[in-house]
Design a protein around this motif. Structure first.
Motif, PDB file in Angstrom:
ATOM      1  N   SER A   1     -40.636  11.762  32.821  1.00 40.93           N
ATOM      2  CA  SER A   1     -39.210  12.131  32.753  1.00 40.93           C
ATOM      3  C   SER A   1     -38.470  11.668  34.002  1.00 40.93           C
ATOM      4  O   SER A   1     -37.264  11.539  34.000  1.00 40.93           O
ATOM      5  CB  SER A   1     -39.021  13.645  32.620  1.00 40.93           C
ATOM      6  OG  SER A   1     -40.158  14.253  32.098  1.00 40.93           O
ATOM      7  N   VAL A   2     -39.223  11.457  35.089  1.00 38.58           N
ATOM      8  CA  VAL A   2     -38.590  10.956  36.299  1.00 38.58           C
ATOM      9  C   VAL A   2     -38.645   9.435  36.322  1.00 38.58           C
ATOM     10  O   VAL A   2     -37.674   8.759  36.659  1.00 38.58           O
ATOM     11  CB  VAL A   2     -39.297  11.529  37.538  1.00 38.58           C
ATOM     12  CG1 VAL A   2     -38.884  10.787  38.788  1.00 38.58           C
ATOM     13  CG2 VAL A   2     -38.989  13.003  37.674  1.00 38.58           C
ATOM     14  N   TRP A   3     -39.779   8.937  35.919  1.00 35.90           N
ATOM     15  CA  TRP A   3     -39.975   7.491  35.979  1.00 35.90           C
ATOM     16  C   TRP A   3     -39.014   6.719  35.090  1.00 35.90           C
ATOM     17  O   TRP A   3     -38.459   5.704  35.505  1.00 35.90           O
ATOM     18  CB  TRP A   3     -41.408   7.139  35.527  1.00 35.90           C
ATOM     19  CG  TRP A   3     -42.308   6.922  36.682  1.00 35.90           C
ATOM     20  CD1 TRP A   3     -43.365   7.703  37.061  1.00 35.90           C
ATOM     21  CD2 TRP A   3     -42.233   5.865  37.634  1.00 35.90           C
ATOM     22  NE1 TRP A   3     -43.938   7.203  38.191  1.00 35.90           N
ATOM     23  CE2 TRP A   3     -43.268   6.061  38.571  1.00 35.90           C
ATOM     24  CE3 TRP A   3     -41.392   4.767  37.808  1.00 35.90           C
ATOM     25  CZ2 TRP A   3     -43.482   5.211  39.634  1.00 35.90           C
ATOM     26  CZ3 TRP A   3     -41.603   3.918  38.879  1.00 35.90           C
ATOM     27  CH2 TRP A   3     -42.643   4.145  39.771  1.00 35.90           C
ATOM     28  N   THR A   4     -38.859   7.211  33.864  1.00 36.85           N
ATOM     29  CA  THR A   4     -38.098   6.411  32.897  1.00 36.85           C
ATOM     30  C   THR A   4     -36.670   6.134  33.377  1.00 36.85           C
ATOM     31  O   THR A   4     -36.286   4.974  33.478  1.00 36.85           O
ATOM     32  CB  THR A   4     -38.097   7.111  31.532  1.00 36.85           C
ATOM     33  OG1 THR A   4     -39.352   7.751  31.379  1.00 36.85           O
ATOM     34  CG2 THR A   4     -37.864   6.152  30.418  1.00 36.85           C
ATOM     35  N   PRO A   5     -35.908   7.188  33.718  1.00 39.83           N
ATOM     36  CA  PRO A   5     -34.565   6.858  34.194  1.00 39.83           C
ATOM     37  C   PRO A   5     -34.583   5.965  35.427  1.00 39.83           C
ATOM     38  O   PRO A   5     -33.718   5.099  35.582  1.00 39.83           O
ATOM     39  CB  PRO A   5     -33.935   8.214  34.525  1.00 39.83           C
ATOM     40  CG  PRO A   5     -34.957   9.241  34.298  1.00 39.83           C
ATOM     41  CD  PRO A   5     -36.110   8.645  33.596  1.00 39.83           C
ATOM     42  N   LEU A   6     -35.573   6.165  36.294  1.00 39.94           N
ATOM     43  CA  LEU A   6     -35.603   5.352  37.514  1.00 39.94           C
ATOM     44  C   LEU A   6     -35.838   3.885  37.187  1.00 39.94           C
ATOM     45  O   LEU A   6     -35.220   3.000  37.775  1.00 39.94           O
ATOM     46  CB  LEU A   6     -36.698   5.839  38.441  1.00 39.94           C
ATOM     47  CG  LEU A   6     -36.321   7.002  39.328  1.00 39.94           C
ATOM     48  CD1 LEU A   6     -37.429   7.284  40.315  1.00 39.94           C
ATOM     49  CD2 LEU A   6     -35.032   6.711  40.073  1.00 39.94           C
ATOM     50  N   LEU A   7     -36.715   3.651  36.202  1.00 40.68           N
ATOM     51  CA  LEU A   7     -36.965   2.256  35.831  1.00 40.68           C
ATOM     52  C   LEU A   7     -35.681   1.601  35.356  1.00 40.68           C
ATOM     53  O   LEU A   7     -35.362   0.476  35.740  1.00 40.68           O
ATOM     54  CB  LEU A   7     -38.021   2.183  34.728  1.00 40.68           C
ATOM     55  CG  LEU A   7     -39.455   2.321  35.234  1.00 40.68           C
ATOM     56  CD1 LEU A   7     -40.440   2.208  34.075  1.00 40.68           C
ATOM     57  CD2 LEU A   7     -39.745   1.244  36.274  1.00 40.68           C
ATOM     58  N   PHE A   8     -34.938   2.337  34.525  1.00 40.31           N
ATOM     59  CA  PHE A   8     -33.670   1.778  34.054  1.00 40.31           C
ATOM     60  C   PHE A   8     -32.729   1.525  35.238  1.00 40.31           C
ATOM     61  O   PHE A   8     -32.058   0.505  35.308  1.00 40.31           O
ATOM     62  CB  PHE A   8     -33.012   2.710  33.036  1.00 40.31           C
ATOM     63  CG  PHE A   8     -33.612   2.582  31.667  1.00 40.31           C
ATOM     64  CD1 PHE A   8     -33.403   1.430  30.926  1.00 40.31           C
ATOM     65  CD2 PHE A   8     -34.403   3.571  31.131  1.00 40.31           C
ATOM     66  CE1 PHE A   8     -33.968   1.282  29.673  1.00 40.31           C
ATOM     67  CE2 PHE A   8     -34.969   3.436  29.885  1.00 40.31           C
ATOM     68  CZ  PHE A   8     -34.754   2.281  29.154  1.00 40.31           C
TER      69      PHE A   8
END
Ligand code: HEM
Ligand code: CU
Lengths: 647, 375, 141
Positions: C106-113
């Motif tokens: 849940s933290v990684w995904t937005p950060l990747l975007f």
């Protein structure tokens, strides 16, 4: 909510235990309840929508009639409000029939002020606060079965940050030199030198370094952006974290999905504009040259009479355009996605049938959200971009129209075979579809740079996006108002006046915007204060006559909005009382609360068992099955302790 | 009413609300500074190479500040670990160390680095006037006693040195700095200002214009004595010209090392230890010979300084915000260190979340430092 | 999302350990060792960054040759190297100090975007800058 009861026993450092009645200030002004904040946003936004509309009427007067004085008393009143920079006394103006009239007429600078502020206010102070912050705040937590937003105090901070930005924008009309003049896009180098500090206003006042229209615009935007960012962070956290038990992503009402993507667009796209606003502030206040190119000569007599704008140069006006459109393209989806969300809810409810292609729609907005970050330079084909870059942006722009079409198609097909109830919200929602369709389809030619080189900055572009935002988003906003009004107030809005409002608006709004498409193709440029009459009447030929036509219909459109305003306030006191908590027989959770919902929203523990739009399920005893209705044979879970929410 | 997951993670997402919130905030900050750095890239790509200065900042001081910030990133983690292990004293001590580091960073920035910029003076000599100032620019291909090229390096030939920087004699003339910042004033501009309000009929407006004329004069002529001369009823053409001349020339007291010794090739590359300024006898620069934007080392001077002040300014604002938050958590108040006994888990969360923010601040500086100080 | 009514909240409030951290009362040093090592590495790389900036890579044949392959010349070589070191340092901070190494999706995904869009911001800017209509913009570098 079982956990709520247990949680209160924890010795918490929390100071928002609301076991007592809140006073007026905490309840209505410095509110932390998402519903009150939603209503604050809605009312502020609606007020600004009206304000922006009135600015447009004055602006359109200038387009249609140039320097012709306004009606005597009206012109005088406007002059009193807006001052000498915007209105001047014109003696013996010669009318076409040869008669002479005197009175106050708009200056070309005034036209710029109204044009710039109309765009800014409509987009950032009208539609986003209403469609996203207002409806999002009011409806979204209810729909996901949450007690409130994840960070109620942050929510309050967002609203007040927004409010400060409103104060800046309104105040900017009353400083020497009047408000900003460089369009809602605020393009430099004009944005760097219009309302320049040290120049003199028409009254002979010197524009201050901080107190001038351009700088106040930027300060307002910084606060507006900050408020939006905080709000969006709150929205995302709420949707991810506070969904009620059983509310899986697949059961999430589409409106919440739309809000979710919108919030992401704002979180990731707004900051670059904030940085650009800071750079522009530096240019204006500290004399730097981020956006001011080398060799720009800006010397007027009045500028000599103050700080002489001598720029070191070396900056790039194109940099602003990149940073601006990096936000502003996603921003157009911020304007439309919540609207599509509302329309979806209303269409499902009033066609009494599940949304066709819910999953495809969710997929479409995910793709749309992603793509919207890499199409921005389609607004910049005229900036000297080479063929490779143009081809890239042209391709992504065409790609992005695919998900838009999916959304529209799914909504159209949802009507198919439904037993439609044409009440006022549904009328607005169904009208939204073709209007948005025209808006979207007229965008496709613009995506091709060969065509856009001709169309750019013409009234065709104005027609294109107004079809999306005015009979599109604003119709959806009206639909939402009529639809959720009973939940917020406990009374229905008048159907009769609602229908008058709808039909009147539908006809007049098309008379305002459709000619723009034709006029633009004939070559009418945007941002001509006299509508082209002065220098281009020959090139434009007959197309110029539409100016007066559109301006008249804009007044008619305004008249029909009075009907809405009347209906809004009349229904508050006289409207029909809602028969029950769910007057539309809807499935989503916001209708499973008391009316209006109390602080904490639900009086019973919420558990979600089914998808969002279970209308007309074969075999069911009624034609709607609320999301929290357990499947037949399954008993309601018994809460461990009595809920502590009811008060 | 109680909002769930304010302290404890939600099982299916594995996060508590504040943690998700701060990560979203960090994402938006990344985009914010992304925009600022995009500005930097654009400015640098677009600048004439000779306009993009190097070695203007004090590297030892910058390195010191970098160390401070990295150290504070370590101390905040130590503070959090000690808190989790319920070592109250150590937690408080490391937390204090963190905000003290943060404040030290700000003191260095605001009490030393920025002010030295404001007291510096400089300007770019126009190419066509460069020969006049050759002594300080050193663009000519001169030979030393042994007959070899002292100035043989390529860069200077391609991109002549055009910048003269130094200090003004503010002891003799306290207004020297302000006056040097005023752009070139032409005779026509001066006349326009002097004529303000002269023909105005409306009494109220005339009064306003006259008041504004005084303001405008102060801005373009600066020195009261000169203003008094100009406002005399029978000011002569010579007097006007002499005031104008005074406004449009700059008397330099000392110059930067590379201007003081322009033919020394070692002055062309950046030095770790800043070199001292060199006194000059009598260098008079005419504003007409300079590109616009001369004056103190402020954003107006060039796009390098504009980006420098903007990015370090916003970064500094973040440091300040972080310090305030840490001090709040450090003080024995309800939402701060008192939570240690009342709600330990929540305090852990708060320190973790604010720590994440603090690392972001550190992380931005890791890019800022080389970009502005070194490269 | 299955049954989340039985969450950590049902545990007695007094234990406070539902935070997911083990409450070792053991040696602090042992716990924080990785952080100290990373901190030391950051110090070291700061010194390296400063030192590297005084090396004229455009005068060293092998670097000129290697960077020519990616179209980087002159002082820009120094910039690229400096930024590479900075990026490495930032990764250290992210992975260890900000715990991205063990963070949830849940933290990684937005950060990747986010990283993707920042990259888009930089690259598409540069792309637009690098591809002017011939003869309209003068290249400075
Ligand atoms: C079907 C997809 C769409 C396509 C292909 C499209 C394409 C375009 C293009 C290429 C332009 C630039 C025209 C120019 O300035 O020369 C433009 C302008 C604009 N579009 Fe769209 N568009 C689409 C949908 C939308 C939507 C959904 C909105 C939502 C509100 C919108 C709002 C705008 C606005 C506000 C402008 C003008 C901005 C300005 O210059 O002031 N468009 N559109
Ligand atoms: Cu667009």
């Amino acid at each position: 909510m079982a956990y709520a009861a247990i949680h209160t026993h924890e010795a918490h450092g929390h100071d928002d235990h609301d076991h007592h009645e809140l006073g007026f200030w905490r309840k209505w002004v410095f509110a932390t309840d998402h519903k009150v904040i939603g209503i604050q946003y809605l009312t502020t936004g609606l007020a600004f929508l009206l304000f922006g509309f009135m600015l447009m009427l004055l602006m359109r007067w200038s387009i249609a009639h140039g320097a012709q004085p306004l009606q005597g008393w009206f012109g005088a009143a406007m002059h009193t409000i807006f001052g000498n920079d915007v209105f001047v006394l014109t003696e013996n103006f010669k009318m076409t029939d040869g008669s002479l009239i005197s009175g106050y007429s708009l200056t070309s600078q005034g036209y710029n002020v109204f044009g710039a502020m109309h765009g800014t206010i409509m987009v950032f102070f009208g539609i986003v606060p209403i469609a996203m912050a207002g409806f999002g705040n009011f409806v979204m937590p209810l729909q996901i079965g949450a007690v409130d937003m994840a960070f109620p105090r942050l929510n309050m901070a967002s609203y007040w940050s927004f409010f400060i930005s409103c104060v800046f924008m309104v105040a900017s009309f009353f400083v020497p030199g009047s408000a900003a003049q460089s369009g809602w896009t605020n393009y430099p180098p004009l944005a760097g030198i219009a309302n320049f500090p040290g120049t003199l206003s028409a009254d002979g006042d010197m524009l201050g370094v901080w107190t001038n229209g351009g700088t106040l615009w930027l300060l307002g935007m910084v606060f507006n952006i900050t408020g939006s960012l905080l709000g969006s962070i709150n929205f995302i956290t709420t949707i991810v974290q506070l969904r009620a038990p059983g509310m899986t992503w697949g059961r999430l009402p589409f409106f919440c999905w739309a809000q979710f993507i919108t919030a992401y667009l704002l979180v990731l796209a707004f900051p670059p504009l904030e940085s650009a606003a800071v750079m522009n502030l530096f240019d204006r206040v500290f004399g730097s040259a981020f956006f001011m190119p080398t060799g720009l000569v800006v010397t007027t007599v009045t500028s000599a009479a103050g700080i002489v704008p001598a720029y070191s140069g070396g900056g790039s006006p194109i940099l602003w355009q990149h940073l601006f459109w990096f936000l502003a393209h996603p921003e157009v989806y911020v304007l439309i996605l919540p609207a599509i969300g509302m329309v979806t809810e209303i269409i499902a409810c009033n066609s009494r049938k599940p949304i066709w292609g819910y999953k495809a729609m969710v997929g479409a907005i995910l793709v749309l959200g992603f793509l919207s970050f890499i199409v921005w330079a389609h607004h910049m084909y005229m900036t000297g971009m080479g063929p490779k870059v143009s081809a890239f942006f042209q391709t992504t722009t065409i790609l992005i129209s695919v998900p838009s079409v999916i959304l529209l198609t799914a909504l159209l097909l949802s009507l198919w075979g439904g037993s439609i109830r044409f009440n006022t919200p549904m009328l607005f929602a169904t009208a939204f579809l073709p209007m948005f369709g025209i808006g979207g389809l007229t965008g496709i030619p613009l995506a091709f740079n060969a065509i856009d080189l001709f169309m750019h900055d013409t009234y065709y572009v104005i027609g294109h996006f107004h079809y999306v935002v005015a009979p599109g988003t604003i119709f959806a906003i009206f639909a939402g108002c009529y639809h959720w009004y009973p939940k917020a107030t406990g009374r229905m809005m008048s159907e009769f006046w609602g229908k008058v409002h709808f039909w009147g608006s539908l006809v007049s709004i098309n008379c305002v915007f459709f000619p723009m498409l034709a006029q633009g193709m004939a070559g009418a440029h945007r941002r001509w204060y006299d509508g082209g009459a002065g220098s281009y009447s020959e090139t434009l030929g007959n197309a110029i006559q539409w100016n007066g036509f559109m301006s008249k219909w804009a007044w008619v459109l305004g008249l029909f909005q009075l009907v809405f305003i009347y209906n809004f306030f009349w229904s508050l006191f006289r409207g029909k009382k809602v028969p029950n908590d769910n007057p539309w027989n809807a499935t989503t959770l916001e209708w499973q609360t008391p009316t209006p919902p109390p602080h904490g929203n639900f009086i019973k523990p919420i558990h979600v068992y089914r998808a969002a739009y279970e209308y007309s399920v074969p075999g069911a005893d009624k034609d709607y099955t609320p999301q929290d209705e357990p499947p037949a044979g399954e008993a309601l879970p018994v809460p461990a302790k009595a809920p502590a929410l009811a008060h | 009413m109680e909002i769930p997951y304010t302290v404890h993670p939600r099982p299916d997402t594995g996060l508590a609300n504040p943690k998700l919130g701060i990560w979203l905030f960090i994402a938006s900050e990344v985009m914010l500074f992304g925009g600022l750095f995009a500005g930097y890239i654009f400015m640098r790509l677009g600048a004439e190479p000779w306009m993009w200065p190097q070695g203007w900042l004090n590297v030892p001081v910058g390195t010191f500040n970098t160390f401070i910030l990295i150290a504070s990133s370590v101390t905040i983690i130590l503070s959090w670990e000690c808190l989790k292990m319920r070592k109250y004293k150590a937690f408080k001590a490391w937390l204090a160390a963190t905000w003290i580091c943060g404040l030290a960073f700000l003191v260095v920035k605001l009490a030393y680095e920025w002010p030295t910029k404001f007291h510096h003076y400089g300007g770019y000599v126009k190419k066509e006037a460069a020969a006049k100032y050759e002594k300080y620019l050193g663009n000519k291909d001169t030979k030393d006693a042994k007959g070899s090229h002292v100035d043989g390096h390529e860069t200077r030939k391609k991109y002549p040195r055009l910048f003269i920087g130094g200090h003004l004699d503010t002891d003799k003339d306290p207004d020297a700095q302000t006056a040097a910042n005023v752009p070139l004033v032409t005779a026509a501009q001066l006349d326009a200002v002097l004529a303000m309000g002269a023909t105005e009929q409306n009494a109220a407006k005339k009064a306003k214009l006259l008041a504004n004329r005084a303001k405008a004069l102060k801005q373009i002529v600066v020195r009261d004595l000169d203003i008094a001369i100009l406002l005399k009823p029978n000011v002569t053409a010579e007097e006007k010209a002499s005031v104008l001349h005074k406004m449009n020339t700059i008397h330099v007291h000392s110059v930067d090392a590379e201007n003081g010794d322009p033919y020394d090739p070692s002055n062309d590359s950046a030095h770790f230890i800043p070199r001292p300024q060199k006194d000059v006898d009598h260098l008079v620069i005419e504003k007409a010979d300079l590109y616009p934007g001369h004056g103190s080392f402020v954003p107006k001077l060039n796009t390098y300084l504009a980006t420098y002040f903007m990015i370090t300014g916003l970064h500094g604002a973040h440091v300040l915000a972080g310090c305030i938050v840490f001090i709040y958590f450090w003080l024995p108040i309800k939402g701060g260190a008192k939570l240690y006994t009342t709600n330990h888990a929540q305090l852990c969360n708060r320190i973790e979340v604010s720590g994440l923010f603090w690392h972001l601040v550190d992380l931005i500086w890791i890019f800022v430092f080389p970009l502005f100080y070194l490269l | 999302m299955s049954d989340h009514t039985a969450t950590a909240h049902d545990k007695p409030a007094a234990t406070h350990d539902s935070h997911g951290h083990d409450e070792h009362h053991g040696s602090v040093l042992e716990h924080v060792k990785p952080y100290l090592i990373v901190g030391a590495a950051l110090f070291l790389f700061t010194v390296i960054t400063v030192a590297l900036s005084y090396i004229h890579f455009d005068k060293i044949g092998i670097f000129v040759w290697a960077f020519d392959k990616i179209g980087v010349h002159g002082f820009t070589i120094n910039i690229v190297i400096g930024m590479a070191v900075a990026t490495f340092k930032v990764c250290l901070v992210g992975a260890w100090f900000m715990h991205l190494k063990q963070e949830k999706s849940s933290v990684w995904t937005p950060l990747l975007f986010t990283f993707f869009f920042v990259a888009g911001l930089f690259l598409l800017f540069a792309f637009a800058y690098a591809d002017p209509i011939p003869g309209t913009i003068e290249w400075k570098h």
